[in-house]
Design a protein around this motif. Sequence first.
Motif, PDB file in Angstrom:
ATOM      1  N   SER A 148     -22.716  -7.691 -67.245  1.00 11.27           N
ATOM      2  CA  SER A 148     -23.058  -6.400 -66.650  1.00 11.27           C
ATOM      3  C   SER A 148     -21.775  -5.636 -66.362  1.00 11.27           C
ATOM      4  O   SER A 148     -20.792  -6.211 -65.905  1.00 11.27           O
ATOM      5  CB  SER A 148     -23.844  -6.593 -65.354  1.00 11.27           C
ATOM      6  OG  SER A 148     -25.083  -7.197 -65.620  1.00 11.27           O
ATOM      7  N   THR A 149     -21.832  -4.347 -66.642  1.00 10.05           N
ATOM      8  CA  THR A 149     -20.680  -3.478 -66.419  1.00 10.05           C
ATOM      9  C   THR A 149     -21.163  -2.197 -65.774  1.00 10.05           C
ATOM     10  O   THR A 149     -22.191  -1.650 -66.160  1.00 10.05           O
ATOM     11  CB  THR A 149     -19.989  -3.134 -67.763  1.00 10.05           C
ATOM     12  OG1 THR A 149     -19.625  -4.345 -68.421  1.00 10.05           O
ATOM     13  CG2 THR A 149     -18.753  -2.279 -67.543  1.00 10.05           C
ATOM     14  N   SER A 207     -19.898   1.683 -65.142  1.00 11.01           N
ATOM     15  CA  SER A 207     -18.913   2.658 -65.587  1.00 11.01           C
ATOM     16  C   SER A 207     -18.810   3.750 -64.533  1.00 11.01           C
ATOM     17  O   SER A 207     -19.817   4.382 -64.199  1.00 11.01           O
ATOM     18  CB  SER A 207     -19.344   3.244 -66.934  1.00 11.01           C
ATOM     19  OG  SER A 207     -18.377   4.146 -67.398  1.00 11.01           O
ATOM     20  N   TYR A 225      -9.704  -7.997 -59.381  1.00 13.97           N
ATOM     21  CA  TYR A 225     -10.001  -7.646 -60.770  1.00 13.97           C
ATOM     22  C   TYR A 225      -8.726  -7.714 -61.599  1.00 13.97           C
ATOM     23  O   TYR A 225      -7.620  -7.545 -61.075  1.00 13.97           O
ATOM     24  CB  TYR A 225     -10.598  -6.230 -60.857  1.00 13.97           C
ATOM     25  CG  TYR A 225     -12.074  -6.214 -60.603  1.00 13.97           C
ATOM     26  CD1 TYR A 225     -12.982  -6.292 -61.649  1.00 13.97           C
ATOM     27  CD2 TYR A 225     -12.588  -6.139 -59.309  1.00 13.97           C
ATOM     28  CE1 TYR A 225     -14.348  -6.292 -61.424  1.00 13.97           C
ATOM     29  CE2 TYR A 225     -13.950  -6.144 -59.072  1.00 13.97           C
ATOM     30  CZ  TYR A 225     -14.818  -6.222 -60.132  1.00 13.97           C
ATOM     31  OH  TYR A 225     -16.170  -6.221 -59.907  1.00 13.97           O
ATOM     32  N   SER A 280     -10.609  -0.945 -68.294  1.00 10.66           N
ATOM     33  CA  SER A 280     -11.692  -1.921 -68.231  1.00 10.66           C
ATOM     34  C   SER A 280     -11.208  -3.085 -67.379  1.00 10.66           C
ATOM     35  O   SER A 280     -10.153  -3.668 -67.664  1.00 10.66           O
ATOM     36  CB  SER A 280     -12.045  -2.403 -69.639  1.00 10.66           C
ATOM     37  OG  SER A 280     -13.035  -3.423 -69.567  1.00 10.66           O
ATOM     38  N   ALA A 299     -12.201  -6.759 -65.048  1.00 15.54           N
ATOM     39  CA  ALA A 299     -13.139  -7.880 -64.933  1.00 15.54           C
ATOM     40  C   ALA A 299     -12.607  -8.893 -63.931  1.00 15.54           C
ATOM     41  O   ALA A 299     -11.429  -8.867 -63.559  1.00 15.54           O
ATOM     42  CB  ALA A 299     -13.330  -8.542 -66.295  1.00 15.54           C
ATOM     43  N   ASP A 318     -18.413  -6.283 -64.229  1.00 13.88           N
ATOM     44  CA  ASP A 318     -17.215  -5.681 -64.800  1.00 13.88           C
ATOM     45  C   ASP A 318     -17.225  -4.192 -64.459  1.00 13.88           C
ATOM     46  O   ASP A 318     -18.284  -3.595 -64.225  1.00 13.88           O
ATOM     47  CB  ASP A 318     -17.181  -5.858 -66.316  1.00 13.88           C
ATOM     48  CG  ASP A 318     -17.031  -7.318 -66.735  1.00 13.88           C
ATOM     49  OD1 ASP A 318     -16.671  -8.167 -65.892  1.00 13.88           O
ATOM     50  OD2 ASP A 318     -17.285  -7.598 -67.919  1.00 13.88           O
ATOM     51  N   VAL A 339     -15.708  -0.349 -65.671  1.00 12.43           N
ATOM     52  CA  VAL A 339     -15.003   0.549 -66.575  1.00 12.43           C
ATOM     53  C   VAL A 339     -14.731   1.825 -65.798  1.00 12.43           C
ATOM     54  O   VAL A 339     -15.644   2.400 -65.187  1.00 12.43           O
ATOM     55  CB  VAL A 339     -15.827   0.848 -67.846  1.00 12.43           C
ATOM     56  CG1 VAL A 339     -15.218   2.004 -68.635  1.00 12.43           C
ATOM     57  CG2 VAL A 339     -15.911  -0.396 -68.715  1.00 12.43           C
TER      58      VAL A 339
END
Length: 129
Positions: free
Chosen positions: A6-7, A9, A28, A39, A41, A48, A50
């Motif tokens: 899962s990200t 933004s 991170y 980006s 993580a 994550d 962005v």
Amino acid sequence: MQITASTVSLTVDDVAASQQFFTTHLGYTEQAAAEGFASLARQDGAVDIVLLARGTQVLPADQRDQHAGGLILAFTVTDVREEEKRLIAAGVDITMPLREETWGERLFQITDPNGVIVQFVEWAAPATP
């Protein structure tokens, strides 16, 4: 459908400021970066992130000038009191001090340099009436 990651933004004015905040205070690491983009993580189950510069041409025209306002990025942690102490010791401004809700949620909030609200949550047994 199988989701493998899962990200979120976030469109921000200053990518470098948010990137520095998330890497310095929230563990991170940079996975990739370019002008107006980063980006990030973690090695655990955290989402994550962005970061995109507001106005970037990568975004559809109707999204380019939007900002990550109204969003709360929430992390469930194992010891919310210790996390708050750690962040205070690191000089991070606590924008909503630790509190406990009657339904059993302990939480506090910090805010990154671009106004992104980050909330830390720990679930406990609800208070009895």
